[in-house]
Scaffold this motif. Structure first.
Motif, short mmCIF file in Angstrom:
data_model
loop_
_atom_site.label_atom_id
_atom_site.label_comp_id
_atom_site.label_asym_id
_atom_site.label_seq_id
_atom_site.Cartn_x
_atom_site.Cartn_y
_atom_site.Cartn_z
N ARG A 268 0.86 -1.20 0.00
CA ARG A 268 0.00 0.00 0.00
C ARG A 268 0.88 1.23 0.00
NH1 ARG A 268 -2.24 -3.95 2.69
NH2 ARG A 268 -4.28 -4.64 2.03
N GLN A 269 0.88 1.93 -1.13
CA GLN A 269 1.78 3.07 -1.32
C GLN A 269 1.02 4.37 -1.14
OE1 GLN A 269 5.34 2.98 -2.17
NE2 GLN A 269 4.85 4.96 -1.29
N GLU A 270 1.43 5.12 -0.12
CA GLU A 270 0.81 6.42 0.15
C GLU A 270 1.57 7.51 -0.61
OE1 GLU A 270 1.09 7.28 4.32
OE2 GLU A 270 0.23 9.29 4.12
N SER A 271 0.86 8.54 -1.05
CA SER A 271 1.53 9.68 -1.69
C SER A 271 1.74 10.78 -0.65
CB SER A 271 0.67 10.24 -2.82
OG SER A 271 -0.43 10.94 -2.27
N VAL A 272 2.51 11.78 -1.03
CA VAL A 272 2.76 12.90 -0.11
C VAL A 272 1.45 13.65 0.20
CG1 VAL A 272 3.39 14.52 -1.96
CG2 VAL A 272 4.31 14.86 0.34
N THR A 273 0.45 13.56 -0.70
CA THR A 273 -0.83 14.23 -0.42
C THR A 273 -1.75 13.35 0.43
OG1 THR A 273 -1.89 13.33 -2.41
CG2 THR A 273 -0.79 15.46 -2.64
N GLY A 274 -1.35 12.10 0.68
CA GLY A 274 -2.17 11.21 1.53
C GLY A 274 -3.04 10.25 0.74
N SER A 275 -2.95 10.27 -0.59
CA SER A 275 -3.76 9.31 -1.37
C SER A 275 -3.02 7.96 -1.43
CB SER A 275 -4.06 9.85 -2.77
OG SER A 275 -2.87 10.22 -3.43
#
Ligand code: PYC
Length: 318
Positions: A268-275
């Protein structure tokens, strides 16, 4: 670049995939004479690059904007052919863009849940539109090319990272020491830019002269349901608001090569924006076939007016 002298109207649909925009042109673009997608991209670059600049640059776009031009597919089983582009040029594979195009085709009523084929410059991409609006796709063969490559950056000192291919070339770095959050964008951007410049200056690239034009800074997740968070520095100097489909594929390739994620297990890869994107893989020889899952939403249906009496109609960058 030749510029049109008549007023032109393009029909576009905007979407975002985990915060990262995709502006899909569904009508109004000039007919292309090339037959293959490579010929069509060469033609766009030589004769119609104003489409790219008008849609991705200010005042209509912004630095993070990614465009997608839908064309008639060659294969009658394909739902469309797609050319991706951004603020600096034409793209190989684009994961968030694939999810955005799928959501756009669903919004138009062109597809229903199930498997569909898209023609892209890197080959056919099969995506699945799921009943719950999520989209998954099998990405191109991905692999770790080099492990723990050491570099020396001006402000962040000595760093190490893996070089991996996930449809674009990535340098994936864990030991940057930076907090990966929206509160730290300036430092993250500076680090991404310096790594990119250091790699270029040292002549460090991907296989067969591939340019490493994406820098992925990885860190411990901010979300409880994620395995890691990333900040992906893109070729035009902007960062990916989504977890980056090709970047998540490159990460999966590194995890697989390091024996840290088994085939079929979910990352599960989170982005810097939280998506969040979910990724799994299956081995294929010494490479992997990543499968990426995410969600996109349509944000606007627009008629873009390109009127040569406007001195800024073809866009500007800073
Ligand atoms: O999702 O692969 C991706 C991507 C690349 C650049 C921006 N998004």
């Amino acid at each position: 670049m030749p510029l049109p002298t008549d007023r032109i109207e393009l029909n576009v649909i905007d979407s975002h995939t985990g915060g990262e925009p995709t502006r899909t042109i569904i009508g109004g673009a000039p007919a292309l004479t090339g037959e293959t997608i490579a010929e069509q991209i060469a033609e766009l670059e030589a004769d119609h690059d104003w489409i790219r600049t008008a849609l991705t640059h200010e005042p209509r776009g912004y630095e993070a904007m990614v465009g997608a031009l839908l064309l008639h597919p060659d294969n009658s089983d394909a739902v469309a052919r797609v050319v991706f582009f951004n603020n600096v040029g034409y793209l190989g594979m684009c994961g968030h863009g694939t999810i955005g195009v799928a959501a756009t085709l669903a919004y138009l009523g062109n597809i229903s849940p199930g498997e569909h084929l898209l023609e892209t410059i890197v080959g056919d991409v099969i995506f699945t539109l799921h009943e719950d609006n999520r989209v998954s796709f099998a990405n191109v063969l991905s692999y770790r090319y080099r492990q723990s490559v050491a570099i020396d950056t001006p402000s962040f000192g000595k760093l190490t990272g893996d070089i991996a291919f996930g449809g674009n070339w990535f340098y994936l770095c864990n030991d940057h020491g930076l907090e990966i959050s929206m509160n730290n964008l300036e430092q993250l951007r500076l680090c991404g830019r310096e790594i990119r410049q250091t790699l270029d200056a040292a002549g460090i690239g991907g296989a067969e002269g591939g340019i490493i034009d994406h820098i992925e800074l990885v860190g411990p997740p901010n979300r409880e349901d994620a395995d890691a968070v990333n900040y992906v520095y893109c070729p035009g100097g902007e960062y990916d608001r989504s977890p980056c489909g090709t970047g998540t594929s490159a990460k999966l390739a590194c995890l697989a090569a390091a024996g840290k994620l088994a085939p079929g297990d979910t990352w599960r890869q989170e982005s810097v924006t939280g998506s969040l994107f979910e990724g799994t893989y299956q081995p294929s020889g010494d490479k992997i076939v990543p499968r990426i899952m995410g969600e996109a939403f349509v944000t606007a249906e627009t008629k873009v007016v390109i009127d040569p009496i406007d001195p800024l109609t073809f866009g500007f960058r800073h």
